[in-house]
Design an enzyme around this catalytic site. Structure first.
Site, PDB file in Angstrom:
ATOM      1  CG  HIS A 283      29.170  43.519  39.826  1.00  0.00           C
ATOM      2  ND1 HIS A 283      29.779  43.393  41.052  1.00  0.00           N
ATOM      3  CD2 HIS A 283      29.469  44.763  39.384  1.00  0.00           C
ATOM      4  CE1 HIS A 283      30.405  44.514  41.349  1.00  0.00           C
ATOM      5  NE2 HIS A 283      30.238  45.363  40.360  1.00  0.00           N
ATOM      6  CG  ASP A 343      27.778  48.275  39.570  1.00  0.00           C
ATOM      7  OD1 ASP A 343      27.060  47.436  38.979  1.00  0.00           O
ATOM      8  OD2 ASP A 343      28.289  48.063  40.673  1.00  0.00           O
ATOM      9  CD  GLU A 344      32.316  48.498  41.373  1.00  0.00           C
ATOM     10  OE1 GLU A 344      33.138  49.073  42.093  1.00  0.00           O
ATOM     11  OE2 GLU A 344      31.694  47.471  41.730  1.00  0.00           O
ATOM     12  CB  VAL A 345      31.721  47.170  32.871  1.00  0.00           C
ATOM     13  CG1 VAL A 345      32.032  46.101  31.831  1.00  0.00           C
ATOM     14  CG2 VAL A 345      30.234  47.203  33.167  1.00  0.00           C
TER      15      VAL A 345
END
Ligand SMILES: *[C@@H]1O[C@H](CO)[C@@H](O)[C@H](O)[C@H]1NC(C)=O
Ligand SMILES: *[C@@H]1O[C@H](CO)[C@@H](O)[C@H](O)[C@H]1NC(C)=O
Ligand SMILES: *[C@@H]1O[C@H](CO)[C@@H](O)[C@H](O)[C@H]1NC(C)=O
Ligand SMILES: *[C@@H]1O[C@H](CO)[C@@H](O)[C@H](O)[C@H]1NC(C)=O
Length: 549
Positions: A283, A343-345
């Site tokens: 992100h 989060d969400e790598v």
């Protein structure tokens, strides 16, 4: 919580209701007319007794004053500010001030003042609200005497909100209140709202309006998801090129140090903490625009493709940058916590890069890129720990087995109901404190009264011991910004977030949906009257409709 058969029928009816047919369905309007034994108070206090003895406030002569024994005198600007605000809420919109005066002149003298008594030797007037702040208060109202007693100013703020909610207008428009006894405190210490100012820039005015609405609902944490892939509006004094290059516009779409200060102070005056989130290593596309070599170059075959992935975890310069950056953050934001995301790598870019592959081999990580992520996060956590801040992280960091400080807060956001309940059990059985957001992603919208599902979710509803349940310190309503900007943010958030507010403040057994509907409908109109464009729950009207701004 078990739905009553009556409620079930109601839900079925609502589910089949479309367009015109809705106008025949006034079941719920009748409920509103029926009223609640708790009036319109939202969220419901822990202990509340409202009598049917009612009396008038002494019109414009009414005052909120410091009790003579209060430890917070007239120099406590936080309270003086709140007295003015709540006076305005109670009287500012009087349909006809002359009415209120007449009622007072003809009838009994009416209630002339609300006394506010702060009892603790340190009222915390000039401090910042904290996770451990005492928000309890007692409120007692009778015909001659109204007293709000609280150990700290934070409880007084909550009690002033409650007092303002107890006042209503009689048929002549005179401000009226019933004799009432309340003793109140929050069920959870952390009651947050996440706003996302990266997918769309949110003008300061919108942020302040939502802090105002948060105070009306006794929320106490503003989780400011301030930057993300699409834009970097935070103006950093240390690295001004981050917003110069990474914001949607370097002057009009940034939060200057003065803006940030204003948000923090506005929030403080309402007992709201500001917890900023600087999410890494994923992100972060917008960070890369102003900070060379921060992001990982992705490869296509044996040459760089020109695109970039997550933060580059193998360069020392990355950690030098993060040290300086988070040192600044720790001084700009006074809260004890910072949210570090995690989060969400996406591992594809790391996987494509030969330097990263070499590093993986050297470290013995094999092909397990979550180990590389953990390597990065570990170093970041060590950096942030030197700033004396605690941290909140999204659940993936815990799921990947990163070593965490014992006071780390794990923020649960993934999965369906069964999955998040299992995650809450897992996090708390490992001894970590946790926050729940999964059922409260309010950016997800659907037809009908989705506040009911939002209201029914309980963060302590999972299989675990009492000790585990105690580690649940609250939750947050999240409003992600892909489809949200200043045009639609407020009505999308309110009053749906109010359902979260009551779940997190009121006692566990406050689960009666019919009573909640009655109070929330009036609370919604109250927000509208106070200038917050909160959307309707169902067919109904407000005594004073929203007229725009
Ligand atoms: C307040 O008093 C009025 C007048 O007696 C009564 O009709 C009303 O139900 C009371 N409100 C509550 C919440 O008890
Ligand atoms: C009103 O409340 C005060 C403080 O609780 C009490 O001392 C007083 O007797 C009450 N008055 C009436 C009329 O109930
Ligand atoms: C990075 O830092 C480590 C530890 O301080 C050091 O051993 C290493 O040589 C540094 N690498 C570079 C390329 O400077
Ligand atoms: C708790 O465990 C029981 C038995 O394994 C299971 O049936 C139930 O669904 C679980 N409840 C929750 C809330 O996870």
């Amino acid at each position: 919580m078990l739905a009553s058969p009556g409620f079930f029928v109601l839900m079925v009816a609502v589910a089949i209701c479309r367009g015109l047919r809705c106008s025949n369905m006034n079941t719920e309007d009748e409920l509103v007319d029926g009223g609640s034994e708790y009036g319109s108070v939202w969220p419901l206090p822990q202990n509340v007794r409202i009598s049917t003895v009612s009396f008038k406030l002494a019109g414009s002569a009414f005052q909120v004053v410091d009790s003579k024994d209060s430890t917070a005198g007239s120099s406590c600007s936080l309270l003086q500010n709140a007295y003015r605000r709540y006076y305005e809420y109670v009287f500012g919109n009087a349909r006809n001030p002359a009415d209120a005066r007449r009622v007072t002149a003809l009838g009994a003298p009416g209630l002339a003042e609300l006394q506010v008594w702060i009892t603790s030797p340190d009222p915390e007037c000039d401090g910042y609200p904290r996770a451990a702040s005492d928000e309890s208060y007692e409120l007692s109202v009778n015909q001659t005497y109204a007293l709000l007693k609280a150990p700290k100013v934070w409880g007084a703020l909550r009690g002033l909100e409650t007092f303002s909610q107890l006042v209503y207008e009689d048929e002549h428009g005179a401000k009226t209140i019933n004799a009432t006894e309340i003793s109140d405190f929050p069920r959870f210490a952390h009651r947050g709202v996440l706003l996302d100012s990266s997918r769309h820039f949110l003008p300061i005015k919108v942020i302040l309006a939502n802090l105002e609405a948060m105070a009306m609902n006794k929320f106490n944490v503003f989780h400011w998801h301030i930057v993300d892939d699409p834009s970097f509006p935070y103006f950093s004094r240390t690295f001004p090129q981050l917003s110069q290059q990474g914001a949607y516009h370097p002057y009009t779409h940034v939060y200057t140090p003065a803006d940030v200060k204003m948000v923090i102070e506005f929030a403080r005056l309402r007992g709201i903490r500001v917890v900023p989130e600087f999410d890494t290593p994923g992100h972060t596309q917008s960070w890369g625009k102003g900070q060379k070599d921060l992001l990982t170059p992705c490869y296509s075959g044996s040459s760089p493709s020109g695109t970039f992935g997550p933060v580059n975890p193998i360069l020392n310069t990355t950690y030098d940058f993060m040290s300086q950056f988070f040192k600044e953050i720790s001084t700009v934001f006074p809260d004890e916590y910072v949210h570090l995301g995690g989060d969400e790598v996406d591992f594809n870019c790391w996987r494509s890069n030969p330097d990263i592959q070499k590093f993986m081999d050297q470290q013995g990580f094999g092909g397990d890129y979550s180990m590389l992520e953990s390597f990065y996060i570990q170093k970041l956590l060590d950096i942030v720990a030197t700033t004396q801040k605690g941290y909140v992280i999204w659940q993936e960091v815990f799921d990947n087995g990163v070593k965490l400080k014992p006071d780390t807060l794990i923020h649960v956001w993934k999965g369906n109901q069964q999955q998040y309940q299992e995650e809450m059990a897992k996090v708390t059985s490992s001894g970590y404190q946790t926050l729940l957001s999964t059922p409260w992603y309010l950016n997800r919208i659907s037809y009908g009264q989705d506040w009911r599902g939002i209201y029914k979710a309980d963060p302590q509803h999972f299989n675990g011991t009492e000790a585990q349940k105690k580690l649940v310190i609250g939750g947050e309503a999240c409003l992600w910004g892909e489809y949200v900007d200043a045009t639609n943010l407020t009505p999308r958030l309110w009053p749906r977030a109010s359902a979260v507010a009551e779940r997190l403040w009121s006692a566990k057994d406050v689960t009666d949906l019919d009573d909640a509907y009655r109070r929330l409908s009036i609370h919604r109109c109250r927000m509208v009257e106070r200038g917050i464009p909160a959307e309707p729950l169902f067919t109904s009207y407000c005594p004073r409709e929203y007229r725009g701004i």
